[in-house]
Design a protein around this motif. Structure first.
Motif, short mmCIF file in Angstrom:
data_model
loop_
_atom_site.label_atom_id
_atom_site.label_comp_id
_atom_site.label_asym_id
_atom_site.label_seq_id
_atom_site.Cartn_x
_atom_site.Cartn_y
_atom_site.Cartn_z
N ARG A 109 7.47 1.67 23.72
CA ARG A 109 6.27 2.45 23.38
C ARG A 109 5.17 1.57 22.84
NH1 ARG A 109 10.19 6.21 21.49
NH2 ARG A 109 9.93 5.45 19.34
N ARG A 110 5.53 0.50 22.14
CA ARG A 110 4.52 -0.40 21.59
C ARG A 110 3.60 -0.94 22.67
NH1 ARG A 110 6.58 -5.74 18.47
NH2 ARG A 110 7.50 -6.07 20.54
N ILE A 111 4.16 -1.28 23.83
CA ILE A 111 3.34 -1.80 24.93
C ILE A 111 2.73 -0.65 25.73
CG2 ILE A 111 3.36 -3.14 27.07
CD1 ILE A 111 3.42 -4.82 24.50
N TYR A 112 3.51 0.40 25.98
CA TYR A 112 2.99 1.53 26.76
C TYR A 112 1.83 2.22 26.04
CZ TYR A 112 5.84 1.87 30.96
OH TYR A 112 6.38 1.65 32.20
N ASP A 113 1.82 2.19 24.71
CA ASP A 113 0.74 2.83 23.95
C ASP A 113 -0.42 1.89 23.67
OD1 ASP A 113 2.19 5.16 23.88
OD2 ASP A 113 3.00 4.83 21.86
#
Length: 379
Positions: free
Chosen positions: A354-358
């Motif tokens: 999620r850190r990269i997807y967000d």
């Protein structure tokens, strides 16, 4: 002038747009309108955004896309898969990691699928049509046996490692038109060409990345530097698919491994295997074990001469610092089951994804407008 060219030229101000049309045009002068539009879209977001991507195996194509959605609530834009091979012998589990088509998706119970090569490849085409209709960008590759074995082989036919690579006289026969080995190579290529043609007839462009990681020492097509080495195989493949079979929906992704100096598992310099800018639309690198050295990005960008660069496969996603410092990666594509192994420091796997997807720089499917069958950003 096409709209994206006008934008780039305006941005370049005085005299700064001379190289843009050369770089944006596909290397195939007869490239389909859909391939051209996809390439223009990728150039339009270069340096500002990186597209999220996920590899899925031919035997169960929806599986890992669903894992991403469960973790993030989002879908990747780039949807990848493999024409694959049938693994033979009593050591098939040793090659389960790449998803042989006659086996269930990796790291399950390693059962055989009971489906034919034709059934599996046709189901892949049908899945691609559904994904493309959603606005996905399709990338395809091929773990292929040595040509004498066509589509069915022990995995050792593909993962030969340095001590068993084809000798130069075999390589010369392979890459010389009209020899017996060259004819077998064409026969092997002819087993996937009809499926790519179906995609062309459906007006689906493909980021096509055959013979990946050629600068390593593990596949039969690896570790052949120089003009008479891998570069010759690449040009021969381009000519056969593009000039002989008129597959004009392909954008050609030359996909290396990030250089590394691991004894017995080396990957050499990018430039030693490069076939030339006139044969390549995108230059890509594969990164595993979070080996996101700045040189991997910068050296590939320098070799690209203004063309696009991408992360063809990754094991683990980059950390935020590497992500910020390497802005020219056009997309990343996590390799299948690795999406479940993204732990980083105190972060569990789902949180790290999620850190990269967000990240505001990441493009996911919800940010793409595919109305009218063209790729653009939502306003």
């Amino acid at each position: 002038m096409k709209p994206i060219l006008a934008i780039l030229c305006a941005a370049a101000l005085l005299g700064g747009c001379t190289a843009a049309p050369k770089n944006i045009a596909p290397v195939n002068p007869d490239a389909s309108p859909e391939a051209r539009q996809l390439l223009e879209f990728l150039y339009s977001v270069r340096g500002r955004y990186t597209l999220a991507g996920q590899h899925n195996f031919i035997s169960e194509p929806p599986r890992y896309d669903s894992v991403v959605h469960a973790m993030t609530g989002k879908h990747p834009v780039v949807w990848g898969s493999d024409f694959s091979f049938n693994a033979l012998g009593d050591n098939i589990r040793d090659f389960h990691h790449c998803g042989p088509m006659n086996l269930t998706s990796p790291w399950g119970e390693c059962r055989t699928t009971g489906r034919t090569t034709g059934e599996l490849r046709q189901s892949l085409v049908d899945e691609i049509k559904r994904r493309h209709a959603e606005g996905r960008i399709i990338t395809l590759m091929w773990h292929c046996c040595f040509p004498t074995e066509c589509n069915d082989c022990n995995g050792n036919s593909i993962w030969t490692w340095a001590e068993k690579l084809p000798p130069q006289y075999v390589w010369d026969e392979l890459t010389t038109d009209g020899t017996q080995l060259n004819k077998l190579w064409k026969k092997q290529m002819d087993t996937v060409i009809p499926y790519l043609r179906q995609l062309q007839e459906a007006r689906i462009p493909v980021l096509w990345r055959p013979y990946h990681e050629m600068n390593g020492v593990w596949f039969w097509w690896c570790n052949k530097p120089g003009e008479e080495g891998f570069a010759k195989l690449w040009r021969m493949t381009y000519d056969y698919f593009t000039r002989v079979h008129k597959l004009d929906n392909l954008l050609w992704v030359w996909n290396t491994n990030a250089p590394r100096d691991i004894p017995g598992d080396e990957a050499g310099p990018y430039a030693d295997y490069f076939p030339g800018l006139e044969y390549v639309d995108v230059l890509a690198a594969d990164v595993y074990k979070r080996d996101y050295r700045q040189s991997h990005h910068d050296e590939l960008k320098a070799l690209a001469g203004g063309k696009l660069i991408a992360l063809g496969e990754v094991g683990q996603l980059p950390d935020p610092e590497a992500y910020r410092n390497q802005p020219d990666w056009s997309w990343f594509m996590v390799w299948g089951y690795f999406i479940n192994s993204q732990q980083s420091g105190d972060l569990d796997s789902a949180t790290a994804v999620r850190r990269i997807y967000d990240d505001p720089r990441t493009l996911t499917l919800d940010k793409i407008d595919f109305s009218g069958g063209t790729y653009k950003l939502k306003k």
